[in-house]
Design an enzyme around this catalytic site. Structure first.
Site, PDB file in Angstrom:
ATOM      1  N   HIS A   1      -7.867 -72.964  52.334  1.00 11.59           N
ATOM      2  CA  HIS A   1      -7.519 -74.374  52.233  1.00 11.59           C
ATOM      3  C   HIS A   1      -8.313 -75.250  53.198  1.00 11.59           C
ATOM      4  O   HIS A   1      -8.259 -76.472  53.099  1.00 11.59           O
ATOM      5  CB  HIS A   1      -6.023 -74.568  52.495  1.00 11.59           C
ATOM      6  CG  HIS A   1      -5.141 -73.999  51.431  1.00 11.59           C
ATOM      7  ND1 HIS A   1      -5.240 -74.346  50.114  1.00 11.59           N
ATOM      8  CD2 HIS A   1      -4.132 -73.085  51.509  1.00 11.59           C
ATOM      9  CE1 HIS A   1      -4.331 -73.689  49.397  1.00 11.59           C
ATOM     10  NE2 HIS A   1      -3.655 -72.917  50.219  1.00 11.59           N
TER      11      HIS A   1
ATOM     12  N   GLU B   1       3.937 -64.887  50.609  1.00 15.88           N
ATOM     13  CA  GLU B   1       4.248 -66.298  50.375  1.00 15.88           C
ATOM     14  C   GLU B   1       4.541 -66.584  48.909  1.00 15.88           C
ATOM     15  O   GLU B   1       4.488 -67.734  48.475  1.00 15.88           O
ATOM     16  CB  GLU B   1       3.102 -67.184  50.870  1.00 15.88           C
ATOM     17  CG  GLU B   1       1.738 -66.768  50.353  1.00 15.88           C
ATOM     18  CD  GLU B   1       0.602 -67.564  50.970  1.00 15.88           C
ATOM     19  OE1 GLU B   1       0.868 -68.574  51.647  1.00 15.88           O
ATOM     20  OE2 GLU B   1      -0.569 -67.170  50.772  1.00 15.88           O
TER      21      GLU B   1
ATOM     22  N   ASP C   1       4.080 -72.190  51.165  1.00 15.50           N
ATOM     23  CA  ASP C   1       4.027 -71.661  49.810  1.00 15.50           C
ATOM     24  C   ASP C   1       5.224 -70.777  49.504  1.00 15.50           C
ATOM     25  O   ASP C   1       5.692 -70.738  48.357  1.00 15.50           O
ATOM     26  CB  ASP C   1       2.732 -70.880  49.593  1.00 15.50           C
ATOM     27  CG  ASP C   1       1.565 -71.796  49.264  1.00 15.50           C
ATOM     28  OD1 ASP C   1       1.775 -72.762  48.508  1.00 15.50           O
ATOM     29  OD2 ASP C   1       0.459 -71.568  49.761  1.00 15.50           O
TER      30      ASP C   1
END
Length: 258
Positions: free
Chosen positions: A48, A163, A189
């Site tokens: 990310h 997650e 998440d």
């Protein structure tokens, strides 16, 4: 011989505090590495964050390693979502470990087959399928080529992120995978995948109960359990709870707060 601060913390059963790096470039990462003697690791976020696997992560790994043997251990979170059981994510793991990373973090691992795939990609034969050929890898560790080959399987840290709903359901099977050093909980998440709002700033009670179960299960299986936090206060609380590896802040977060 191929030890590093994060591995030393794991062996001494002390909480290992670290920071999340999302910005490209060597200078901010080196500043983070020197920010506190209490930081034992940095995680480069190629999922990310805005750091490329090549040459971005490789340059940062080398820059931090150049600070000396006591510099924080640099791990890299690869962009692949899950360690694909067919081995299609192996090249990403190869890239970051060839760059000299002290460990690899793989997001959204949901099955034991995915966990086995990432372990195999990170270990030299006979424990895995990792190939050797980069002339700079061992130099980043301050070792000879033979020393690195002899010790890498025991020194490279391999973490699977838990997650997803499926990851929680398959937790025991994932934790049973040989060669997996531990799991890292992604509370954002994880919360979303379970139908809950993301932490604000802490997870809702239902998610917190699952987080505590992951921690207990990991320790029962002889694995380390890591937790992503965004503040020192959160990190201190997680250390008291027994988490082994704890994120304290990120580069962007620290700048925004300052």
């Amino acid at each position: 011989m191929a030890s590093h601060p994060l591995l030393q913390a794991f062996k001494s059963s002390k909480p290992a505090f670290g920071a999340w790096i999302t910005l490209p470039g060597t200078f901010s990462a080196r500043n983070a590495a020197l920010a506190s003697p209490h930081l034992t690791w940095l995680a480069l976020d190629c999922e990310h964050g805005h750091i490329s696997l090549q040459p971005g992560a490789a340059e940062i790994v080398s820059a931090v390693a150049g600070l000396g043997p006591n510099a924080p251990s640099v791990l890299v979170r690869i962009p692949a979502t899950g360690a694909h059981a067919d081995g299609s994510a192996n090249w990403q793991i190869k890239y970051v470990l060839d760059a000299g990373a002290r460990g690899v973090v793989v997001p959204m691992v949901s099955t034991a087959a995915q966990a086995k795939s990432l372990v195999a990609a990170a270990r030299f034969p006979p424990l895995g399928v990792r190939g050797f050929g980069n002339q700079y890898t061992h130099m980043s560790w301050g070792l000879s080529m033979s020393e690195y080959l002899e010790t890498a399987n025991q020194s490279v840290v391999v973490l699977a992120q838990i997650e997803t709903k499926e990851g929680v359901q398959n937790l025991q099977e994932i934790l049973a995978v040989d060669g997996l050093d531990g799991v890292l909980i992604g509370p954002y998440d994880l919360s979303i995948s379970l139908g809950h709002p993301p932490p604000s700033p802490d997870p809702v009670p239902a998610v917190e109960e699952i987080i505590q179960n992951i921690l207990r299960s990991a320790h029962k299986a002889g694995k380390k359990c890591a937790m992503f936090c965004i503040t020192g206060e959160q990190a201190a609380k997680r250390a008291e709870q027994g988490f082994d590896m704890i994120n304290v802040t990120s580069d962007c977060g620290a700048m925004a707060e300052s």
